[in-house]
Design an enzyme around this catalytic site. Structure first.
Site, PDB file in Angstrom:
ATOM      1  N   VAL A 181       0.830  -1.210   0.000  1.00 51.59           N
ATOM      2  CA  VAL A 181       0.000   0.000   0.000  1.00 51.59           C
ATOM      3  C   VAL A 181       0.860   1.254   0.000  1.00 51.59           C
ATOM      4  CG1 VAL A 181      -1.661   1.336   1.348  1.00 51.59           C
ATOM      5  CG2 VAL A 181      -1.978  -1.127   1.062  1.00 51.59           C
ATOM      6  N   GLU A 184       2.844   1.643  -3.427  1.00 56.79           N
ATOM      7  CA  GLU A 184       2.002   1.983  -4.578  1.00 56.79           C
ATOM      8  C   GLU A 184       1.477   3.411  -4.485  1.00 56.79           C
ATOM      9  OE1 GLU A 184      -1.004  -0.981  -5.149  1.00 56.79           O
ATOM     10  OE2 GLU A 184       0.445  -2.623  -5.312  1.00 56.79           O
ATOM     11  N   ASP A 308     -10.225 -12.406   3.506  1.00 56.59           N
ATOM     12  CA  ASP A 308      -9.246 -11.767   4.387  1.00 56.59           C
ATOM     13  C   ASP A 308      -9.419 -12.106   5.863  1.00 56.59           C
ATOM     14  OD1 ASP A 308      -8.546 -10.616   2.016  1.00 56.59           O
ATOM     15  OD2 ASP A 308      -8.847  -8.547   2.638  1.00 56.59           O
ATOM     16  N   HIS A 441       7.743 -13.736 -29.825  1.00 55.98           N
ATOM     17  CA  HIS A 441       8.630 -12.569 -29.873  1.00 55.98           C
ATOM     18  C   HIS A 441       7.877 -11.409 -30.534  1.00 55.98           C
ATOM     19  CE1 HIS A 441      12.293 -10.195 -30.435  1.00 55.98           C
ATOM     20  NE2 HIS A 441      11.825  -9.919 -31.649  1.00 55.98           N
TER      21      HIS A 441
END
Length: 464
Positions: A181, A184, A308, A441
């Protein structure tokens, strides 16, 4: 009012809505409870808004670098943060509103708005409603942590959630915390035009990652003019003339960090403290997480914890996989487990840092005989062509079995290219297999087989 269902889902984050869709499709009646915004952290205060802001910051950064691409230099310009935020809000609203519409029109699903609290192991209260079901799925997510730093109550500050409403660009943003956090937000606000100072207790960035990764990210941020105050102990807060001041104790520099705005980015905590867990016979651990088994069931039969709040992953992709694990076990007779998944993640600084599997330190700590392959982005044609040559590709391989142990990519496209290695690891393929791949490529990924062809013994720490 009393209601009975086959299942209760608490929280409309990443795992909850998809689980509601699977269960109702199987004929279950479902109540889904959400007290804030549909979509949870990812949609509202996490991935979606921050990556939208990072895209705007990238555009501003590229504009300033026009002369590096053979274009006429662009005169200095000032960013108006308000329209940048408007763009982000439009993207967030589209995702959130679409999800809410889907859920509220889902056959077999009744949506309740409010905070759910256990009355027993099979009943929860939401406002004046009592909801009963033999199966309850907790998907309550998390929120920014607020450590008890001295003086914090007397200093105005932002969290990663509240700063998303900021309409004017800070003159100087001081960030406490250098996790994903902090890094960023630090880079995106610097690229939008703010001065940025990041204060971090650890003596180096990313202490749980390899030293070369930390050094690459450090160099990237400082090259863009971000001030890093590392090894900061005894952090405290105060104000001078209405502006925040962060006092630190550092070996190299103990002077205070002063700015116009303050962002706390010191981790997250699960939203489990107001669920009334004790009424259901549940207990959170010392960090607030609800312990679960391999199938995400809690200690109380009929109650699961996803996302979470279970401490088994703090990412959108792990939360969605939690839904997949639960649905597979309940509906598909497929015994999927948490331990089936590989640890993989990314930090979206630009260029990004992505990783999968073990780090060098973890390999050494396990005493595993290993080989390492590494190639700088300066040797990757696609990176050179794009003018983004910071970073490297690194792979770790078992010296005896040839199995892939892990990989790190710091560099342009690394967050996408890493999936070539992620897929190979899930397929339990070897370095020999990777060397025989022929990728397109020009891409960053095309160099991955080459890196696997340049393996050398992993040096000991004294060899560096």
């Amino acid at each position: 009012m009393n209601h009975s269902f086959d299942a209760l889902i608490i929280g409309a984050g990443q795992a909850g809505p998809s689980l509601a869709g699977r269960l109702t499709a199987a004929g279950w009646t479902v109540a889904l409870v959400e007290r804030q915004a549909f979509g949870g952290t990812c949609v509202n205060t996490g991935c979606t808004p921050t990556k939208a802001l990072i895209a705007s910051a990238k555009a501003a950064h590229t504009r300033r670098q026009a002369d590096h691409y053979g274009l006429p230099p662009t005169a200095d310009f000032a960013v108006d943060l308000a329209p940048v935020q408007d763009r982000k809000d439009t993207i967030v609203a589209a995702s959130r509103d679409g999800l809410e519409t889907w859920l509220t029109h889902m056959a077999g699903c009744m949506v309740f708005r409010g905070t759910a609290r256990f009355l027993s192991a099979t009943t929860m209260q939401v406002g004046d409603d009592v909801l009963a079901a033999p199966r309850i799925f907790l998907n309550v997510g998390g929120r920014p942590a607020r450590p008890a730093l001295p003086g914090i109550d007397r200093v105005p500050h932002f969290t990663s959630s509240t700063i998303l409403a900021l309409r004017e660009l800070p003159a100087h943003l001081v960030i406490v915390g250098a996790g994903a956090v902090g890094l960023e937000f630090g880079q995106l606000f610097r690229r939008l035009g703010a001065q940025v100072t990041i204060v971090e207790r650890s003596p180096r960035l990313l202490p749980h990652d390899d030293a070369d990764v930390a050094a690459a990210v450090h160099d990237l941020l400082t090259s863009e003019g971000i001030t890093l105050r590392l090894g900061a102990e005894c952090i405290s807060m105060s104000q001078e003339d209405g502006r925040p001041v962060v006092q630190v104790s550092c070996e190299k520099d103990a002077s205070p960090a002063r700015g116009s705005h303050l962002l706390l980015a010191m981790g997250r905590q699960p939203n489990t403290d107001d669920l009334g867990l004790e009424n259901a016979g549940l207990r959170a651990d010392k960090h607030g997480f609800i312990p679960v088994d391999e199938q995400l069931q809690t200690a109380v039969p009929g109650i699961w914890a996803l996302g979470d709040c279970n401490g088994r992953g703090a990412f959108t992709h792990t939360a969605y996989n939690d839904f997949e694990i639960v649905a597979a076990n309940l509906l598909d007779h497929d015994q999927r487990r948490v331990s089936d998944r590989l640890p993989a993640s990314a930090i979206y600084v630009d260029p990004p840092f992505a990783k999968v599997g073990l780090t060098e330190d973890e390999v050494r700590a396990a005493g595993t005989p290993a080989l390492v392959g590494k190639r700088p982005m300066t040797k990757v044609g696609r990176a050179v062509e794009k003018g983004e040559t910071q970073g490297f590709i690194k792979v770790l391989v078992h010296a005896e079995t040839d199995q892939i142990l892990g990989a790190s990519i710091v560099g342009v496209g690394g967050d996408e290219a890493i999936h070539c290695i992620v897929t190979a690891m899930y397929a339990r393929q070897t370095a020999a297999f990777m060397r025989r791949n022929v990728f397109i490529h020009p891409t960053v990924a095309e160099l991955i087989p080459t890196v696997f062809g340049e393996l050398k013994p992993l040096p000991t720490p004294t060899d560096h």
